[in-house]
Design a protein around this motif. Structure first.
Motif, short mmCIF file in Angstrom:
data_model
loop_
_atom_site.label_atom_id
_atom_site.label_comp_id
_atom_site.label_asym_id
_atom_site.label_seq_id
_atom_site.Cartn_x
_atom_site.Cartn_y
_atom_site.Cartn_z
N ARG A 1 0.83 -1.21 0.00
CA ARG A 1 0.00 0.00 0.00
C ARG A 1 0.87 1.26 0.00
O ARG A 1 0.63 2.20 -0.78
N VAL A 2 1.90 1.29 0.86
CA VAL A 2 2.79 2.44 0.91
C VAL A 2 3.53 2.60 -0.43
O VAL A 2 3.71 3.71 -0.93
N GLY A 3 3.92 1.46 -1.00
CA GLY A 3 4.61 1.51 -2.29
C GLY A 3 3.75 2.13 -3.38
O GLY A 3 4.22 2.92 -4.20
N ARG A 4 2.45 1.78 -3.37
CA ARG A 4 1.54 2.36 -4.36
C ARG A 4 1.40 3.87 -4.16
O ARG A 4 1.31 4.63 -5.13
N GLU A 5 1.37 4.30 -2.86
CA GLU A 5 1.26 5.73 -2.59
C GLU A 5 2.49 6.48 -3.12
O GLU A 5 2.37 7.56 -3.70
N VAL A 6 3.67 5.88 -2.91
CA VAL A 6 4.90 6.51 -3.40
C VAL A 6 4.89 6.58 -4.92
O VAL A 6 5.26 7.59 -5.52
N THR A 7 4.45 5.48 -5.56
CA THR A 7 4.41 5.45 -7.04
C THR A 7 3.48 6.52 -7.56
O THR A 7 3.78 7.22 -8.54
N ARG A 8 2.30 6.69 -6.91
CA ARG A 8 1.36 7.73 -7.34
C ARG A 8 1.97 9.11 -7.19
O ARG A 8 1.80 10.00 -8.05
N ALA A 9 2.72 9.30 -6.08
CA ALA A 9 3.35 10.59 -5.86
C ALA A 9 4.43 10.87 -6.91
O ALA A 9 4.58 12.00 -7.39
N LEU A 10 5.15 9.84 -7.32
CA LEU A 10 6.20 10.02 -8.32
C LEU A 10 5.60 10.37 -9.68
O LEU A 10 6.18 11.16 -10.44
N ARG A 11 4.43 9.80 -9.96
CA ARG A 11 3.78 10.09 -11.24
C ARG A 11 3.07 11.43 -11.25
O ARG A 11 2.65 11.92 -12.30
#
Length: 202
Positions: free
Chosen positions: A191-201
């Motif tokens: 879940r945290v990884g997905r949040e980081v990926t969304r922030a990077l995009r």
């Protein structure tokens, strides 16, 4: 951590499992793990002495089937299970409560770990901002990105080291590391990884 079985309950629960049909030792341990959602995985040192005691009491017999020792309940064992059906219902109810409590404890531990990670990241960010005020500014985005990458690496390594140490210490002290705990940790990290990926995009 909250115990799954109260004193003496495991003995009766073992009889109840064998009342359903003959089982070998590993099958018994697997059945206990399955019925507790992975929150309780007993060791051979826990199960086999209790099976030996039940055999001494004439409630269980054992036979060798190839390389496996198969345990079966006797008529006396059937009679005890039937006579204590009410107790078994109470054990089943208590088992469900214990599993819920353990799951709550695990969720709380994961939440605490994630809060700690977020606090560490926030503290690192604050320190970085303070350092940035003192350091000469740079307009090169590649330099800034490399600096942030180093901070991210440091935060991830610190979290990994802390979790690894906590898990190994728990197991070394004889604690059970349930599959549900690992799955919950994996889900939170995902879940945290997905949040980081969304922030990077962005």
């Amino acid at each position: 951590m909250t115990p799954v079985f109260s004193h003496g309950d495991l003995r009766l629960y073992l009889l109840n499992l064998l009342d359903e049909g003959p089982r070998h030792g590993y099958d018994i341990m697997q059945a206990l793990s399955d019925r507790t959602g992975g929150t309780y995985t007993p060791s051979a040192g826990t199960i086999y002495p209790r099976l030996a005691k039940l055999e001494e009491e004439g409630l269980v017999t054992k036979s060798v089937d190839g390389r496996k020792t198969v345990y079966a309940i006797t008529e006396a064992g059937h009679a005890e299970v039937a006579a204590r059906a009410g107790e078994l219902e109470g054990i089943e109810a208590g088992l469900a409560d214990s599993v819920r409590l353990i799951a709550d404890e695990v969720r709380g531990s994961v939440r605490d770990a994630m809060r700690s990670l977020r606090a560490d990241l926030a503290a690192a960010a604050q320190q970085e901002r303070a350092s940035a005020k003192q350091a000469p500014p740079t307009d090169d985005p590649r330099v800034r990105s490399r600096e942030q990458l180093q901070r991210a690496d440091a935060a991830l390594n610190e979290f990994r080291a802390r979790m690894r140490s906590d898990l190994r210490l728990h197991v070394a002290r004889g604690g059970d590391l349930a599959a549900s705990t690992v799955e919950m940790l994996s889900a939170e990290l995902d879940r945290v990884g997905r949040e980081v990926t969304r922030a990077l995009r962005g």
